[in-house]
Design an enzyme around this catalytic site. Sequence first.
Site, PDB file in Angstrom:
ATOM      1  N   ALA A  63      10.201 115.061  34.490  1.00 36.40           N
ATOM      2  CA  ALA A  63      11.338 114.174  34.892  1.00 36.40           C
ATOM      3  C   ALA A  63      11.063 112.843  34.359  1.00 36.40           C
ATOM      4  O   ALA A  63      10.281 112.761  33.650  1.00 36.40           O
ATOM      5  CB  ALA A  63      10.990 114.281  36.319  1.00 36.40           C
ATOM      6  N   GLY A 102       8.406 118.533  35.107  1.00 32.53           N
ATOM      7  CA  GLY A 102      10.068 119.021  35.270  1.00 32.53           C
ATOM      8  C   GLY A 102      10.258 119.764  33.941  1.00 32.53           C
ATOM      9  O   GLY A 102      11.412 120.570  34.275  1.00 32.53           O
ATOM     10  N   GLU A 105       9.192 123.207  34.913  1.00 32.28           N
ATOM     11  CA  GLU A 105       9.920 123.713  35.968  1.00 32.28           C
ATOM     12  C   GLU A 105      11.128 124.323  35.711  1.00 32.28           C
ATOM     13  O   GLU A 105      11.744 125.124  35.858  1.00 32.28           O
ATOM     14  CB  GLU A 105       9.875 122.581  37.145  1.00 32.28           C
TER      15      GLU A 105
HETATM   16  C1  3H9 Z   1       7.801 115.235  37.151  1.00 28.03           C
HETATM   17  O1  3H9 Z   1       8.212 115.766  36.253  1.00 28.03           O
HETATM   18  C2  3H9 Z   1       8.206 115.412  38.515  1.00 28.03           C
HETATM   19  C3  3H9 Z   1       8.751 116.798  38.757  1.00 28.03           C
HETATM   20  O2  3H9 Z   1       8.015 117.625  39.106  1.00 28.03           O
HETATM   21  C4  3H9 Z   1       9.889 116.565  39.832  1.00 28.03           C
HETATM   22  C5  3H9 Z   1      11.039 115.811  39.798  1.00 28.03           C
HETATM   23  C6  3H9 Z   1      11.915 116.000  41.309  1.00 28.03           C
HETATM   24  N1  3H9 Z   1       9.425 109.778  31.985  1.00 28.03           N
HETATM   25  O3  3H9 Z   1       2.934 109.095  26.009  1.00 28.03           O
HETATM   26  P1  3H9 Z   1       3.808 108.461  24.720  1.00 28.03           P
HETATM   27  C7  3H9 Z   1       7.487 107.526  27.743  1.00 28.03           C
HETATM   28  S1  3H9 Z   1       6.823 113.908  36.841  1.00 28.03           S
HETATM   29  C8  3H9 Z   1       9.683 108.467  31.346  1.00 28.03           C
HETATM   30  O4  3H9 Z   1       3.397 107.284  24.187  1.00 28.03           O
HETATM   31  P2  3H9 Z   1       2.710 110.812  23.045  1.00 28.03           P
HETATM   32  C9  3H9 Z   1       6.390 106.844  27.425  1.00 28.03           C
HETATM   33  O5  3H9 Z   1       6.383 105.817  28.715  1.00 28.03           O
HETATM   34  C10 3H9 Z   1       6.559 114.066  35.195  1.00 28.03           C
HETATM   35  N2  3H9 Z   1       9.193 108.148  30.307  1.00 28.03           N
HETATM   36  O6  3H9 Z   1       3.651 109.643  23.590  1.00 28.03           O
HETATM   37  C11 3H9 Z   1       6.604 106.014  26.286  1.00 28.03           C
HETATM   38  O7  3H9 Z   1       7.541 105.140  26.398  1.00 28.03           O
HETATM   39  P3  3H9 Z   1       7.505 103.568  25.358  1.00 28.03           P
HETATM   40  C12 3H9 Z   1       5.374 114.974  34.602  1.00 28.03           C
HETATM   41  C13 3H9 Z   1       8.217 109.025  29.629  1.00 28.03           C
HETATM   42  O8  3H9 Z   1       3.325 111.378  21.946  1.00 28.03           O
HETATM   43  C14 3H9 Z   1       7.319 107.343  25.485  1.00 28.03           C
HETATM   44  O9  3H9 Z   1       7.813 107.985  26.236  1.00 28.03           O
HETATM   45  N3  3H9 Z   1       5.168 114.832  33.122  1.00 28.03           N
HETATM   46  C15 3H9 Z   1       7.841 109.976  30.110  1.00 28.03           C
HETATM   47  O10 3H9 Z   1       1.201 110.044  22.898  1.00 28.03           O
HETATM   48  C16 3H9 Z   1       6.171 107.816  24.385  1.00 28.03           C
HETATM   49  O11 3H9 Z   1       5.240 108.385  25.111  1.00 28.03           O
HETATM   50  C17 3H9 Z   1       4.520 114.093  32.862  1.00 28.03           C
HETATM   51  O12 3H9 Z   1       3.640 113.466  33.460  1.00 28.03           O
HETATM   52  C18 3H9 Z   1       8.569 110.728  31.300  1.00 28.03           C
HETATM   53  N4  3H9 Z   1       8.383 111.835  31.882  1.00 28.03           N
HETATM   54  O13 3H9 Z   1       2.782 111.731  24.394  1.00 28.03           O
HETATM   55  C19 3H9 Z   1       4.447 113.944  31.259  1.00 28.03           C
HETATM   56  N5  3H9 Z   1       6.931 110.742  29.350  1.00 28.03           N
HETATM   57  O14 3H9 Z   1       7.471 104.322  23.967  1.00 28.03           O
HETATM   58  C20 3H9 Z   1       4.139 112.447  30.643  1.00 28.03           C
HETATM   59  C21 3H9 Z   1       6.695 109.782  28.380  1.00 28.03           C
HETATM   60  O15 3H9 Z   1       8.530 102.807  25.717  1.00 28.03           O
HETATM   61  N6  3H9 Z   1       4.348 112.511  29.601  1.00 28.03           N
HETATM   62  N7  3H9 Z   1       7.554 108.879  28.442  1.00 28.03           N
HETATM   63  O16 3H9 Z   1       5.936 103.282  25.756  1.00 28.03           O
HETATM   64  C22 3H9 Z   1       3.167 112.476  28.574  1.00 28.03           C
HETATM   65  O17 3H9 Z   1       2.195 112.897  29.018  1.00 28.03           O
HETATM   66  C23 3H9 Z   1       2.991 112.124  27.116  1.00 28.03           C
HETATM   67  O18 3H9 Z   1       4.294 111.053  26.965  1.00 28.03           O
HETATM   68  C24 3H9 Z   1       3.424 113.133  26.181  1.00 28.03           C
HETATM   69  C25 3H9 Z   1       3.946 112.434  24.606  1.00 28.03           C
HETATM   70  C26 3H9 Z   1       2.365 114.051  25.962  1.00 28.03           C
HETATM   71  C27 3H9 Z   1       4.663 114.012  26.530  1.00 28.03           C
END
Ligand code: 3H9
Length: 694
Positions: A63, A102, A105
């Site tokens: 999400a 999400g 999901e």
């Molecule tokens: C969820 O899903 C809740 C649901 O169950 C229910 C809903 C109802 N959202 O990490 P990076 C941004 S909770 C917004 O440097 P990488 C990040 O801030 C979510 N922004 O890249 C950054 O921005 P900036 C569950 C996001 O290649 C840019 O993307 N999911 C999100 O080193 C690049 O990110 C997670 O917790 C997001 N979800 O790693 C996964 N994700 O460039 C969270 C990233 O402006 N994400 N951004 O600083 C990650 O673990 C890593 O970003 C990922 C890529 C492994 C995907």
Amino acid sequence: MTETVTITRDGEIAIVTIDNPPVNAMSFRVREPLRKVLETLAGDSSVAAIVLTCAGRTFVAGADIAEFGRPAQRPDLRDVIAMLEAIRKPTVAAIHGTALGGGLELALGCHFRIADKGAKLGLPEVKLGLLPGAGGTVRLPRLVGPAKALKMIVSGAPVPADVALASALVDATSESNLFANAVAFARDKAASGVASVPVRDRGAQIVGADLAAFDAEAAELAKKARGLEAPLACAQSVRNAITLPFDEALAAERELFTKLVSGDQSRAQRHLFFAEREATKVPRVGKEVSPLEIRRAGIIGAGTMGGGIAMAFVNGGIPVTLLEMNREALDRGLAMIEKNYAISVSRGSLSEDAKAGRMALFAPTTDYADLAECDLIVEAVFEDMAVKREVFSKLDAIAKPTAILATNTSYLDVNEIAASTSRPQDVLGLHFFSPANVMKLLEIVRGSRTAPDVLATVLGVAKRIGKVPVVVGVCHGFVGNRMLSARSDDAENLLLEGASPGEVDKVFTGFGWPMGPFQMYDMAGLDIGWRNRKARGQTAVIADRLCEQGRFGQKTGKGFYRYENGSRTPVPDPEVAQLIEDSARERGIERRTILAGEIIERTLYPMVNEGAKILEEGIAARASDIDIIWTNGYGFPVGKGGPMFWADLEGLPKIIERLEYRHGLSGKDVFRPSALLKRLAAEGRPLSTFVGNG
Ligand code: 3H9
């Protein structure tokens, strides 16, 4: 602006592509068009099956975290997944990169999942203080069974595609041509004529699940939660998936999610998520600065610190030349490294082959000349300016002209060390935390002349070796240790005035720290602080006396506590209680009961205050950098978001008022409220979002 959701056709197969860079988060701007697309395709009789895929580097990574805490916009993710799941024709998620939160999901809303060999799948919501709130806790157990689901959801750790295949989380993996394979897979399913069963209707894994075993496992996990609500909510929700009908379990999951998402713990953990990413954006080190190539690192010193640093580089795949003064010290260091890897092998986290591969990346030497081929050299020698200066002047003579020269000092002036070379622009501090192969934090100390490309390079290296880097400026103890010393400044007085080490430590563990300050001193070794104090002409009433008695902490079996038969469990020691009482009496101090609130006020408030001073001086660029340092290097509880975030929860006016009171009583400088704290409080602005202008 490009469309975030598009449909293409391969004959009777519709391919839906989500395109929302950088990580295809399920923002409203994806959900709304996806809803429309699914509505269209569900009713289109020319479509036999649907493949759901993503453009760019990854499948949906979750999400949109930035949307949490803002007014909800329908359709929400659950609405979209429910629509997807209701489609009668086969739906296939084609997963590359990471399907997280999400994103996974959403994939669980499809009938089938096919993953690229390199893909990873997980539900990391717990790390944001949440539980999967779009059906993850209810659908995942139906596919992989409650035990595996519990583990994945409570740990938040993603699993690789092959593990996902083995546990039936995905139906197939793809070596190459994921999209073509997914289309072929969808075509097969459509042609088979067999009705595809949505995940919600698959009960085999949960019917008759061993609830007692589940509860025992959940109870174990609860013990490790250390005050965090999310892991417990995750376990409860997976349990609901076993005991409640699908829709009721889904509604219960929603309720838990709503409560968590609006709570302080999740706000704190979301703050840390963005803070960690912000910390890599360093003033005056823009994208235009090209990093240098690092093919080999040199580490000077194979003791606990040097050995740990060397392991960190090797674990990140960077070969290391490891230098020691003599053969014996080198052999001892290598033996320790080998032993550490052997422990990983015995725990099953490393294979024998991988261990051998890592050991092969070490080039041990006792000859400085061998460092000439290194692109980055880190010294981890004795913490003494004269020794460091000597090492750096030697390095200056032998290192290649493009080499980066780093010191692992925890306190010393990096500018003075840099001045002992002819190339101060190539010198900086890399402050690793012990054990350096495990601890995530890396304080990168920017000297006054450190070049931007040198910083850009080490930021990249930090990522390669799995560290969380924060760039800080030069001052005694940098950010972490300087604030630690403010935290400790009044701790001995607490003892003299009436608290016991055990009482202070209990307040800390109750707050969520892994251990309290006195346990920490015993673990680190009291002799280190003693030596530092003596060098600076300082004293500490209790600790000095303990050291004079040879009580250096865990390593001597006695310190602020006793440790019996080599155990690491601290046992209160009547001898220490007596020593404290005697010391108080000698000083005419009448001991009294000290409450938890006062302990926090006299340890953590000065620490927050010091953080604000560090920001005023531009030693840290942003308050959130300080929170990253404390949560990754010193065990500040993540559910409280770090000292700066916690200060806002506590209230700046209250902190200032108590600091002023303490300052009035003691005259101690650590209690004098910083100008920044006062200014922010007067303007009603938070501390945790403060960004300096450096
Ligand atoms: C969820 O899903 C809740 C649901 O169950 C229910 C809903 C109802 N959202 O990490 P990076 C941004 S909770 C917004 O440097 P990488 C990040 O801030 C979510 N922004 O890249 C950054 O921005 P900036 C569950 C996001 O290649 C840019 O993307 N999911 C999100 O080193 C690049 O990110 C997670 O917790 C997001 N979800 O790693 C996964 N994700 O460039 C969270 C990233 O402006 N994400 N951004 O600083 C990650 O673990 C890593 O970003 C990922 C890529 C492994 C995907």
